[in-house]
Design a protein around this motif. Structure first.
Motif, PDB file in Angstrom:
ATOM      1  N   ASN A 192       0.906  -1.069   0.668  1.00 27.32           N
ATOM      2  CA  ASN A 192      -0.068  -0.096  -0.357  1.00 27.32           C
ATOM      3  C   ASN A 192       0.699   1.195   0.018  1.00 27.32           C
ATOM      4  O   ASN A 192       1.281   1.633   0.642  1.00 27.32           O
ATOM      5  CB  ASN A 192      -0.927   0.158   1.188  1.00 27.32           C
ATOM      6  CG  ASN A 192      -2.148   0.997   1.480  1.00 27.32           C
ATOM      7  OD1 ASN A 192      -2.283   1.636   0.267  1.00 27.32           O
ATOM      8  ND2 ASN A 192      -2.642   1.618   1.930  1.00 27.32           N
ATOM      9  N   ALA A 193       1.475   1.545  -0.904  1.00 25.28           N
ATOM     10  CA  ALA A 193       2.213   2.741  -0.732  1.00 25.28           C
ATOM     11  C   ALA A 193       2.377   3.787  -2.841  1.00 25.28           C
ATOM     12  O   ALA A 193       2.094   2.629  -3.824  1.00 25.28           O
ATOM     13  CB  ALA A 193       4.075   2.620  -0.965  1.00 25.28           C
ATOM     14  N   SER A 194       2.625   4.483  -2.547  1.00 26.34           N
ATOM     15  CA  SER A 194       2.399   4.910  -4.149  1.00 26.34           C
ATOM     16  C   SER A 194       3.940   4.738  -5.469  1.00 26.34           C
ATOM     17  O   SER A 194       4.301   5.034  -5.915  1.00 26.34           O
ATOM     18  CB  SER A 194       2.543   6.738  -4.333  1.00 26.34           C
ATOM     19  OG  SER A 194       3.288   6.765  -3.613  1.00 26.34           O
ATOM     20  N   CYS A 195       4.944   4.462  -4.607  1.00 28.75           N
ATOM     21  CA  CYS A 195       5.848   4.090  -5.426  1.00 28.75           C
ATOM     22  C   CYS A 195       7.401   3.493  -4.189  1.00 28.75           C
ATOM     23  O   CYS A 195       6.947   3.224  -2.856  1.00 28.75           O
ATOM     24  CB  CYS A 195       7.168   5.065  -5.881  1.00 28.75           C
ATOM     25  SG  CYS A 195       7.205   6.905  -4.841  1.00 28.75           S
ATOM     26  N   SER A 196       8.560   3.407  -4.586  1.00 24.96           N
ATOM     27  CA  SER A 196       9.644   2.390  -3.296  1.00 24.96           C
ATOM     28  C   SER A 196       9.977   3.360  -2.605  1.00 24.96           C
ATOM     29  O   SER A 196       9.983   2.807  -1.872  1.00 24.96           O
ATOM     30  CB  SER A 196      10.699   1.843  -3.972  1.00 24.96           C
ATOM     31  OG  SER A 196      10.255   0.596  -5.525  1.00 24.96           O
ATOM     32  N   ALA A 197      10.350   4.863  -3.391  1.00 23.40           N
ATOM     33  CA  ALA A 197      10.290   5.382  -1.899  1.00 23.40           C
ATOM     34  C   ALA A 197       9.094   5.462  -0.666  1.00 23.40           C
ATOM     35  O   ALA A 197      10.006   5.503   0.262  1.00 23.40           O
ATOM     36  CB  ALA A 197      10.926   7.551  -2.698  1.00 23.40           C
ATOM     37  N   GLU A 198       8.803   5.574  -0.945  1.00 21.76           N
ATOM     38  CA  GLU A 198       7.465   5.899   0.005  1.00 21.76           C
ATOM     39  C   GLU A 198       7.140   4.553   0.718  1.00 21.76           C
ATOM     40  O   GLU A 198       7.388   4.990   1.848  1.00 21.76           O
ATOM     41  CB  GLU A 198       5.920   5.933  -0.907  1.00 21.76           C
ATOM     42  CG  GLU A 198       5.031   6.546   0.703  1.00 21.76           C
ATOM     43  CD  GLU A 198       3.854   6.442  -0.204  1.00 21.76           C
ATOM     44  OE1 GLU A 198       3.016   6.646   0.813  1.00 21.76           O
ATOM     45  OE2 GLU A 198       3.161   6.555  -1.067  1.00 21.76           O
ATOM     46  N   ALA A 199       6.971   2.987   0.207  1.00 22.64           N
ATOM     47  CA  ALA A 199       7.580   2.577   1.219  1.00 22.64           C
ATOM     48  C   ALA A 199       8.545   1.715   1.865  1.00 22.64           C
ATOM     49  O   ALA A 199       8.132   1.386   2.743  1.00 22.64           O
ATOM     50  CB  ALA A 199       7.720   0.956  -0.590  1.00 22.64           C
ATOM     51  N   VAL A 200       9.759   2.738   1.469  1.00 20.93           N
ATOM     52  CA  VAL A 200      10.829   2.398   1.755  1.00 20.93           C
ATOM     53  C   VAL A 200      10.634   3.351   3.217  1.00 20.93           C
ATOM     54  O   VAL A 200      10.346   2.889   4.538  1.00 20.93           O
ATOM     55  CB  VAL A 200      12.207   2.565   1.709  1.00 20.93           C
ATOM     56  CG1 VAL A 200      13.210   2.915   2.448  1.00 20.93           C
ATOM     57  CG2 VAL A 200      12.235   2.171   0.853  1.00 20.93           C
ATOM     58  N   SER A 201       9.723   4.817   3.374  1.00 24.13           N
ATOM     59  CA  SER A 201      10.263   5.641   3.966  1.00 24.13           C
ATOM     60  C   SER A 201       8.967   5.435   5.098  1.00 24.13           C
ATOM     61  O   SER A 201       9.018   5.696   5.913  1.00 24.13           O
ATOM     62  CB  SER A 201      10.073   7.091   3.583  1.00 24.13           C
ATOM     63  OG  SER A 201       9.884   8.104   4.683  1.00 24.13           O
TER      64      SER A 201
END
Length: 418
Positions: free
Chosen positions: A386-395
């Motif tokens: 449930n994220a818009s991109c990899s960067a958001e998923a990690v952050s």
């Protein structure tokens, strides 16, 4: 809490409304964001067969609801056979401060823990899957107290999860090769097809003989066509020499390149910059990797420098709520988040690269922003986040909603008390 899953979707199926990363968004001379689009993805015989433009009206397709598809999460260092998860809460004791202390403690408690280890290993795998992880490299005890019972029980637990979870197994002489007489057991277990790596533990700190332990381990790996994965907590000149001697043996036996790893390697956190550079170059040349659980007391592992020098760096949770450490969560994406925090990798680009630590170095976009995963023919092994991109998923350590393993798709249903 325990997460349960709907009956898996098997065989041939199609997903619609799947969010994939397609490139970076540039603003002047820096990356401002990540481009994404929704697609339809057809799975056949456990592999990705087609990736086509999205058709929200496609009949009989499974609705991915705009969730982000990321490469499967992989924990590259854990101990599935040793956990307190599923038992009443127990913090670690301040009385046990050394590896030798822990060996003595294990000799007392392992017989009792083995009585319920199959069940608790199953619960631990459930925990990993809750966070989207469907693969682990797991060490298992080979010791004179339990013989090979840790492996036997682990195999039962893994067989119970064989459709949704897979492993690489490391035969681990937790009580030393010679500190206890575990070398004969290691020779026995090394012959087994289920074993992928020969492990080791602090050749100097526990067995007081670096060359003897490394020579034994290397020869056992060569004789049985296995890899090597050694735990190294030793510091100082002995810790550094252990790495250098292992590098030397791998260079003498090139068939061990890309199959040899040093787990932890805490000594690297104490070296001067020039020493780190020197040993990193040697590791890269010999194709010997480092596996880290990342934090080490008040020291910071030189992960960034190792990567810059071309060393293969993998990441694992190591201890997950066990009697060695009560801090492990089992969430490999949280480990990636911790790395980003420790090294101040906070930009869209850096965060997207940090995902590699959760996926064993597979990324949706290459460093230039070109799509490189998924591709036709790839195994259908992925996590829906449930994220818009990899960067958001990690952050944000975004929650996993579903995962696919060997083509089988598992959706979370609800959480219940263990």
């Amino acid at each position: 809490m325990k997460t349960t899953y709907l009956e898996p979707e098997k065989g041939n199926y199609t997903l619609k409304n799947v969010l994939l990363e397609t490139g970076f968004i540039w603003k002047e001379d820096y990356i401002e964001g990540t481009q994404t689009e929704q697609f339809c993805i057809e799975i056949k015989n456990g592999k990705i067969d087609t990736i086509s433009p999205n058709n929200p009206q496609l009949p009989d397709a499974i609705d991915a609801k705009g969730l982000l598809m990321l490469p499967a999460f992989k924990d590259m260092h854990t101990h599935l056979d040793k956990t307190l998860y599923g038992l009443p809460w127990q913090a670690i004791s301040p009385k046990r401060k050394t590896v030798a202390d822990m060996i003595a403690y294990e000799q007392q408690i392992i017989p009792k823990l083995l009585e319920t280890s199959v069940h608790r290993t199953g619960l631990l795998i459930d925990l990993l899957q809750n966070y989207g992880t469907s693969f682990a490299r797991s060490h298992f005890n080979v010791d004179t107290t339990s013989g090979l019972r840790s492996l036997e029980n682990l195999q039962i637990a893994l067989n119970n999860k064989k459709e949704s979870f897979s492993t690489e197994l490391v035969a681990f002489p937790q009580h030393g090769l010679y500190y206890t007489d575990s070398a004969p057991l290691m020779r026995e277990v090394a012959k087994m097809d289920c074993v992928d790596f020969i492990g080791g533990l602090d050749p100097y700190g526990i067995d007081k003989n670096i060359e003897k332990v490394i020579d034994f381990t290397v020869q056992l790996a060569l004789d049985n066509n296995k890899g090597i994965d050694i735990h190294l907590h030793d510091l100082g000149k002995e810790g550094k020499y252990t790495i250098e001697y292992l590098i030397q043996k791998v260079k003498e036996n090139p068939q061990l390149q890309n199959k040899t790893f040093v787990s932890h390697a805490y000594v690297l956190a104490y070296l001067e910059q020039n020493e780190v550079d020197e040993i990193s170059e040697k590791l890269a040349e010999a194709k010997v990797g480092i596996i880290s659980a990342i934090p080490y007391r008040d020291k910071k592992m030189p992960i960034a420098r190792l990567i810059d020098k071309g060393v293969d760096v993998l990441v694992g949770n190591d201890n997950i709520q066990d009697y060695w450490s009560t801090l492990g969560t089992g969430n490999i994406l949280q480990k990636a988040n911790l790395i980003a925090e420790l090294y101040a990798w906070e930009t869209e680009y850096d965060l997207s690269r940090t995902l590699r630590f959760a996926t064993n170095n597979i990324l949706p976009l290459d460093n230039k922003g070109n799509m490189q995963w998924p591709k036709k023919g790839d195994k259908a092994e992925f996590t829906l986040i449930n994220a818009s991109c990899s960067a958001e998923a990690v952050s944000r350590i975004s929650p996993a909603v579903a995962f696919a393993h060997d083509g089988n798709l598992y959706w979370k249903r609800r959480e219940i008390l263990v």
